[in-house]
Structure formats: structure tokens, C-alpha cells
Design an enzyme around this catalytic site. Structure first.
Site, short mmCIF file in Angstrom:
data_model
loop_
_atom_site.label_atom_id
_atom_site.label_comp_id
_atom_site.label_asym_id
_atom_site.label_seq_id
_atom_site.Cartn_x
_atom_site.Cartn_y
_atom_site.Cartn_z
N CYS A 1 -29.14 7.32 -10.34
CA CYS A 1 -30.20 6.22 -11.16
C CYS A 1 -29.56 4.85 -11.06
O CYS A 1 -28.67 4.70 -10.88
CB CYS A 1 -29.94 6.98 -12.55
SG CYS A 1 -30.58 8.57 -12.96
N ASP A 2 -30.72 4.11 -11.30
CA ASP A 2 -30.53 2.52 -11.58
C ASP A 2 -31.56 2.20 -12.71
O ASP A 2 -32.68 2.60 -12.43
CB ASP A 2 -30.69 2.05 -10.15
CG ASP A 2 -30.09 0.61 -10.27
OD1 ASP A 2 -28.96 0.37 -10.33
OD2 ASP A 2 -30.87 -0.46 -10.58
N SER A 3 -30.93 1.22 -13.30
CA SER A 3 -32.01 0.71 -14.53
C SER A 3 -31.95 -0.84 -14.41
O SER A 3 -30.88 -1.61 -14.06
CB SER A 3 -31.58 1.11 -15.97
OG SER A 3 -31.77 2.33 -15.93
#
Length: 197
Positions: A70-72
Site C-alpha cells: 500500500c501507499d498513501s
């Protein structure tokens, strides 16, 4: 059907806690992927590329697993923000963010090694920031919390006090959209309950 080991390619405690709350106890394996290698002007594309690269980096260490990367990031008026590099940048950013709205993008990549399949998706949530005083901003940054988070705030922490409302998925803002993960698992042929502990 054999259920593969669920691996979280992230050192994020917030993501691990979200999975645990949903009944999934992941094997945590930090990717250490160098995010500075990837540049892209479109936030949805950028977080998906980064999420997939993180998952791929970790997937190489397993022969049979389901690896989630994941990456935000936060986008305000077309400008992309990740984690602030230092307290002064976090203060300046909050002074710009207060009273405005932004979009929190989280890329999700699921690599199913047993089926040799990869699914990459993006969740977007609109965030309305409160009009916070300079004193409150300085006190918040002094806690250190904003330095660990994309967009310089943690919705599940003290930063939640400074968000008036959100439109969209709540857990996406914390770093992992549980409804999106559910749909991705179904797309791969699993029930999310297969991974319950």
C-alpha cells in the site's frame, strides 16, 4: 482450497491494526523500497505504482503467499504531499491545509504468488480539514504524529480532532481501504473470511 499466508509489505502499524481489527493477522515484512525512484504527476497512478513496487519487493522473499502493498498520499489543489520531512515543513503544510479540502489516495497492490496474479487498485477519500489555530498546529506537530503520516495527519490519532468530515472510505484515510481489500480478494477467488484467525 489452501489459503496462502497473508503478508503485509509495510511497516505501518496503522495498516497492521486495520487488518487485525478485520480478523487478519498478517506476516509483516517491510519493503524498504526507495519511493524517490518513482515520479508521476497523477496521484492515483503514483500510489498504485508505489504500492505494486513495495509488494513486488517483498514478494521476492516468498514462494507461496498473498502479498499486500500500500501507499498513501494527499493531494490538495493538484499538489501531491507525502510524509513531511521535518517539523517546520509539517507546520507550514498544516497552515496551508487548514480550512481546505483534499483527496487522500491509497494505492493497493495484491500479489497472489500461488496463482501468479496481481491486482492493483486505488481508493480515494475526500478530507475536510478544520480551521486550526497556529498554536494547535504547533502542539500537534510537537507530538511527532504528523511526521509519520502521508498528508501530515493521522485520522485515527490526534489528527482526527482537526478533520471536520470525510467523504468516502474511512479506513482508506488510515492507509488501507478494507472494503476495497474485500473486493480485491473476491476478484482473486478468496473470501475475506478465509484469512480470519
Amino acid at each position: 482450497m489452501d489459503v496462502p499466508t497473508f503478508v503485509l509489505a509495510s511497516a505501518s502499524n496503522a495498516r497492521r491494526r486495520l487488518l487485525q481489527t478485520a480478523g487478519i493477522e498478517p506476516v509483516v515484512c517491510q519493503s524498504n523500497f526507495d519511493e524517490s525512484q518513482v515520479q508521476h504527476p497523477e496521484p492515483a497512478t503514483l500510489v498504485q505504482i508505489l504500492a505494486e513496487q513495495k509488494a513486488k519487493t517483498v514478494a521476492d522473499q516468498f514462494s507461496d503467499a498473498l502479498v499486500l502493498g500500500c501507499d498513501s498520499l494527499l493531494s490538495i489543489e493538484g499538489k501531491i504531499y507525502g510524509k513531511p520531512p521535518n517539523p517546520s515543513e509539517a507546520i507550514a503544510r498544516w497552515q496551508q491545509m487548514r480550512g481546505t479540502t483534499g483527496e487522500l489516495y491509497t494505492g493497493h497492490a495484491l500479489i497472489d504468488l500461488s496463482r501468479n496474479k496481481t491486482i492493483v487498485r486505488c481508493g480515494v477519500t475526500r478530507v475536510y480539514f478544520a480551521n486550526v489555530s497556529d498554536r494547535a498546529i504547533e502542539a500537534y506537530v510537537a507530538t511527532g504524529e504528523p511526521l509519520k503520516c502521508a498528508g501530515a495527519f493521522a485520522l485515527e490519532g490526534r489528527g482526527g480532532l482537526f478533520v471536520d468530515k470525510i467523504e468516502g472510505c474511512h479506513s482508506n484515510v488510515i492507509g488501507l481501504s478494507l472494503p476495497l481489500l474485500h473486493r480485491m480478494l473476491e476478484e482473486l477467488g478468496y473470501e475475506v473470511t478465509d484469512f480470519w484467525q
